[in-house]
Every structure is written in structure tokens, then in C-alpha cells.
Design a protein around this motif. Sequence first.
Motif, PDB file in Angstrom:
ATOM      1  N   GLN A  65     -14.428   0.952  -5.738  1.00 60.11           N
ATOM      2  CA  GLN A  65     -13.322   0.956  -4.794  1.00 60.11           C
ATOM      3  C   GLN A  65     -11.930   1.166  -5.380  1.00 60.11           C
ATOM      4  O   GLN A  65     -11.065   1.486  -4.691  1.00 60.11           O
ATOM      5  CB  GLN A  65     -13.095  -0.500  -3.981  1.00 60.11           C
ATOM      6  CG  GLN A  65     -14.350  -0.940  -3.149  1.00 60.11           C
ATOM      7  CD  GLN A  65     -14.372  -2.359  -2.776  1.00 60.11           C
ATOM      8  OE1 GLN A  65     -13.568  -2.895  -2.329  1.00 60.11           O
ATOM      9  NE2 GLN A  65     -15.469  -3.134  -3.118  1.00 60.11           N
ATOM     10  N   ALA A  66     -11.907   1.168  -6.747  1.00 62.48           N
ATOM     11  CA  ALA A  66     -10.585   1.556  -7.589  1.00 62.48           C
ATOM     12  C   ALA A  66     -11.111   2.302  -8.664  1.00 62.48           C
ATOM     13  O   ALA A  66     -12.058   2.034  -9.335  1.00 62.48           O
ATOM     14  CB  ALA A  66      -9.990   0.223  -7.876  1.00 62.48           C
ATOM     15  N   HIS A 104      -5.954  -6.959  -5.224  1.00 62.20           N
ATOM     16  CA  HIS A 104      -5.716  -7.594  -3.874  1.00 62.20           C
ATOM     17  C   HIS A 104      -6.526  -7.044  -2.789  1.00 62.20           C
ATOM     18  O   HIS A 104      -6.757  -7.679  -1.854  1.00 62.20           O
ATOM     19  CB  HIS A 104      -4.174  -7.552  -4.000  1.00 62.20           C
ATOM     20  CG  HIS A 104      -3.738  -8.460  -2.557  1.00 62.20           C
ATOM     21  ND1 HIS A 104      -3.429  -9.837  -2.696  1.00 62.20           N
ATOM     22  CD2 HIS A 104      -3.130  -8.258  -1.277  1.00 62.20           C
ATOM     23  CE1 HIS A 104      -3.284 -10.262  -1.698  1.00 62.20           C
ATOM     24  NE2 HIS A 104      -3.123  -9.367  -0.752  1.00 62.20           N
ATOM     25  N   LYS A 105      -6.756  -5.815  -2.959  1.00 57.25           N
ATOM     26  CA  LYS A 105      -7.254  -4.894  -1.841  1.00 57.25           C
ATOM     27  C   LYS A 105      -8.710  -4.744  -1.724  1.00 57.25           C
ATOM     28  O   LYS A 105      -9.408  -4.333  -0.730  1.00 57.25           O
ATOM     29  CB  LYS A 105      -6.722  -3.487  -1.899  1.00 57.25           C
ATOM     30  CG  LYS A 105      -7.131  -2.535  -0.668  1.00 57.25           C
ATOM     31  CD  LYS A 105      -6.532  -1.193  -0.837  1.00 57.25           C
ATOM     32  CE  LYS A 105      -6.900  -0.446   0.475  1.00 57.25           C
ATOM     33  NZ  LYS A 105      -6.059   0.943   0.484  1.00 57.25           N
ATOM     34  N   LEU A 106      -9.389  -5.490  -2.901  1.00 61.70           N
ATOM     35  CA  LEU A 106     -10.640  -5.195  -3.281  1.00 61.70           C
ATOM     36  C   LEU A 106     -11.516  -6.072  -2.366  1.00 61.70           C
ATOM     37  O   LEU A 106     -11.131  -7.380  -2.047  1.00 61.70           O
ATOM     38  CB  LEU A 106     -11.187  -5.710  -4.633  1.00 61.70           C
ATOM     39  CG  LEU A 106     -12.281  -4.853  -5.408  1.00 61.70           C
ATOM     40  CD1 LEU A 106     -11.638  -3.331  -5.605  1.00 61.70           C
ATOM     41  CD2 LEU A 106     -12.197  -5.366  -6.868  1.00 61.70           C
ATOM     42  N   ASN A 107     -12.768  -5.587  -1.942  1.00 63.07           N
ATOM     43  CA  ASN A 107     -13.681  -6.613  -1.009  1.00 63.07           C
ATOM     44  C   ASN A 107     -14.973  -6.660  -2.008  1.00 63.07           C
ATOM     45  O   ASN A 107     -15.705  -5.898  -2.142  1.00 63.07           O
ATOM     46  CB  ASN A 107     -13.945  -5.511   0.180  1.00 63.07           C
ATOM     47  CG  ASN A 107     -15.201  -6.275   0.936  1.00 63.07           C
ATOM     48  OD1 ASN A 107     -15.508  -7.451   0.567  1.00 63.07           O
ATOM     49  ND2 ASN A 107     -15.627  -5.985   2.159  1.00 63.07           N
ATOM     50  N   GLN A 110       0.589  -1.479   0.010  1.00 62.37           N
ATOM     51  CA  GLN A 110      -0.024  -0.040  -0.107  1.00 62.37           C
ATOM     52  C   GLN A 110       0.922   1.284   0.111  1.00 62.37           C
ATOM     53  O   GLN A 110       0.410   2.374   0.216  1.00 62.37           O
ATOM     54  CB  GLN A 110      -0.828   0.028   1.337  1.00 62.37           C
ATOM     55  CG  GLN A 110      -1.999  -1.083   1.110  1.00 62.37           C
ATOM     56  CD  GLN A 110      -2.776  -1.118  -0.102  1.00 62.37           C
ATOM     57  OE1 GLN A 110      -3.437  -0.367  -0.413  1.00 62.37           O
ATOM     58  NE2 GLN A 110      -2.675  -2.212  -0.862  1.00 62.37           N
ATOM     59  N   GLN A 111       1.965   1.263  -0.529  1.00 58.22           N
ATOM     60  CA  GLN A 111       2.779   2.231  -0.628  1.00 58.22           C
ATOM     61  C   GLN A 111       2.474   3.053  -2.190  1.00 58.22           C
ATOM     62  O   GLN A 111       2.365   2.516  -2.961  1.00 58.22           O
ATOM     63  CB  GLN A 111       4.354   2.256  -0.629  1.00 58.22           C
ATOM     64  CG  GLN A 111       4.897   1.776   0.709  1.00 58.22           C
ATOM     65  CD  GLN A 111       6.396   1.251   0.905  1.00 58.22           C
ATOM     66  OE1 GLN A 111       6.717   0.072   0.403  1.00 58.22           O
ATOM     67  NE2 GLN A 111       7.010   2.345   1.030  1.00 58.22           N
ATOM     68  N   ASP A 112       2.512   4.325  -2.048  1.00 50.21           N
ATOM     69  CA  ASP A 112       2.365   5.053  -3.374  1.00 50.21           C
ATOM     70  C   ASP A 112       3.369   4.628  -4.348  1.00 50.21           C
ATOM     71  O   ASP A 112       4.576   4.719  -3.910  1.00 50.21           O
ATOM     72  CB  ASP A 112       1.985   6.617  -3.028  1.00 50.21           C
ATOM     73  CG  ASP A 112       0.398   6.818  -2.558  1.00 50.21           C
ATOM     74  OD1 ASP A 112      -0.068   5.851  -2.176  1.00 50.21           O
ATOM     75  OD2 ASP A 112       0.520   8.031  -2.268  1.00 50.21           O
TER      76      ASP A 112
END
Length: 460
Positions: free
Chosen positions: A75-76, A65-68, A42-44
Motif C-alpha cells: 500500500q506504500a 495513518h492511511k494503511l489498512n 492526503q494532499q501531495d
Amino acid sequence: MTHAPFSSLQTLSAAELSNLEQLGFQYMTEIQQQALPPALAQQDIIGQAKTGSGKTAAFGIPLLHKLNQRFFAVQALILCPTRELASQVAEDVRKLARFQANIKVVVLSGGVGIGPQIASLEHGAHVIVGTPGRIKDHLRKGTLDISQVQTLVLDEADRMLDMGFRDDIEHIVGHTPAERHTMLFSATYPANIEQLSRQMQRKPVRISVESVHQSSSIQQRLIICPRNQKPELLIKAIQHFVVEHAVIFCNTKLEVEEVAQRLRMEGYTSLALHGDLEQRDRDEIFVRFKNNSAHFLVATDVAARGLDVDELPVVINYDLPHEREVYTHRIGRTGRAGSTGLAISLAHDKDSFKIAAINALQGMDMHEYPPEKLCRKPSKVTKPNMVTLSLAAGRKDKLRPGDILGALTNDGGIPGSSVGKIDVLEFTAYVAVERSCARQALEHLRTGKIKNKSIKVRRV
């Protein structure tokens, strides 16, 4: 650089790794190897990479990977400069998302009616891929909510700024949460990209993949001639180097049309691509060229954004670009994945400063090829191997590539080996078939049914 396997990324699940393997992704490209570990943490990211480097997976994997999937909100958000690139990115993200069930990716871009997009958004979406102008339109109408966006991606940010989208981008970003993950990718690093990064990112990890191509993979030929001889020398170069499939870059729309017309006079199937075309025409041109249904695509740089051809043998610069980085970006479309490519550039005496700048960037000189060595090889131009058929149905009609293949090859149809690339767009689909059986394929689709429906079909 030794390329590590995707399995070395401990955060990826077995299902993700299995899907990547099915897509042919076993080892990471350089941009993926550098970007994925910090992006998954989660780093820019601010990344510089050429076309075909694998950057879509570099931001697509962390995004998914971060998606729920149980949280049905946007979400993106991925911003792209052109509709073609947005469509390509969306298709790639859908493939990367196959390990998860029911991930909805929606494309929002100009050139098509906004009504169907609004209807699609009413059913919800997890990932939005679009162009800044159309995204801003939806925000103004209140048909798009990006207040829950966790991941923001700016793809080909330099081109978006070149096209005048700076204000739109800032407006859009203002509708996203301040606490978000932001990844910015650009082919070049001008000052305005640095400024954009400072404005929108927090302590980004800077990644730069070598944008200069290996001389072993791309042969570069520079032909210097008077400006008025360029049309004739273009034909000579095509015949001398036996070029049958290539992208030809021009700096202006007028030259695009003139060059395309000259090639047609010589008997070549030549497509002109520039910003004045209707979106449907642009879609057909992209598909026809990628399907090997045309010899040449003549285009401006902005119009050609989003064109991604796996095996492009030759790139021709009818004009040298004004910026040296653009030259690198253009020729990077050939000589990919270990194959060799050819880049032919036509220049005149006043281009000496451009030539010097390109040579300095590459750390090597383009090989100058004397125009007097070019010899015309008069012969009958053979037609392209493939013909493209267009169907008046697409993803909105639940049409899939397998449905089209089945309809072409069922009783009395053509052999499966005669069917080439199949592209299913939102409301239209295209299929390439061998020229020798194009008439049979067209008649078979016209008289038959696909998914129990009669669908209009025509030869493009």
C-alpha cells in the motif's frame, strides 16, 4: 518558529500519540509542522529539508495513518537513492508503526541477493522501501505488485536524479495507480525536481524548511592553502582543533582512499567509503563509525547518503563541493538538536567562486582561519573507546537487540553499561562494546548461545 506538540494533530489516535511519545517525539520539527497537516489530508507534498530535519516522520506518519493492516498488499512505496538510506528509513517506519499490529515493512535494494527478497515478498508486505534499480528488477521479474499503492514517497529525489535513476523512477511510477498520494522530498530544488513534480504530482503543497544553518550552532572554519599542502594541513587542523570523531568529505574516490591512508599513517582509525565497495563492507563501515569504533569516516557525497549520526561533533570538507547546496547538506550533519558543531573546510586559491557562492547562500561569510595559526600537537593517538563485534545472524533469524544484550551480560558476561549500540540487519547483527572488555565479550559470545543457538561472531 514555535513548535507545536504532536497532540495538536486531531487526526492522530491515542495509540499513535503514545508511540510517538515513547520514541521521544513530543514536539514537531519545522518540516513536520508544515508537512503533516496537508499530508494527513492526503494532499501531495513537495518538501525541501536538510538532513536530520525529521522528514521521515513527516511522510511516515501520514503513510501509516492511511494503511489498512488487514489488506495484505503493498500500500506504500518509498524510493531512496541508496541501500543505507533505505535501511534507515525502513527502520524508522517500523518504529513509527509500533502502534499497529503486524505491519510488514520490506527493504528491496541492490548489493544483496535478490532470492531472499523474492522469498520475503511471497509472504506479502504493506510497505516497500527500496532503491529504484532493485525495485525495477522485481517489477521486471513479476515478483512485486505495486498496483495497489496508495502512497508514493520519493526521498532525497535530487540525489536519485543525480545518480541517473530518472528513467527507473518513471518506469516504477507507471506501475502505480494514477489516483495516489505522492510526497517528494529533496535537499535542493533544481529544475529537474520541478519537472519531476509536475509529472507525478497534483497541485502539491510546497514546503521549504530553512536549509541555512544558524551560525550559533555550527562554527565554520575556512583554511585556504596551496593544493599540495592540503594533506599536511588536514592533520594539523585535526590536531589543532582536537578532532577525535568526524566525517571527512572528498569529491573523488581516489582522494577518499588517499586521505584515509594518510590518516592511518598518523595512527588514526580511518574508514574509506565510496561506491566501489561491496555492500557488506559498506554496512560494516557505517556501523563501525556510528558505533564510535573509528575516528574518521572519509567519504564521497553519494556514498555518505543515509549516514545519520545523532551526535557528530565535526564535519571536514577536504574538498569544497561543486554545488553550494551540497555544502549546507554536508555540514548539517553536525550541530543538531541544540548542540554546537564544527565545520572545517580546506580550500585553495581557485576555489574563490565556490566560497563566494556558499557565503551568498548562507548570508554570512565562513570564518577564514590562517593556516600558519594551526599548530601540530604531537601526541600518541588514543584508540576509539568502542569495538564492534559482528554476528552471523539477523532479522531473518528472528534475532533482536535484546537477545544480543542478554547473551553478552548473562552469567560470566560483561556489564550492561559496557554495551553500546546494537544494530540488527537482515542477515547480520553488530554490537559495540567497550574496548577494555572486548576480548571477554567476544569469548563469551563464542562459547555461549543466543536463543539456544551457536552463532558465529567476530571482531570487525
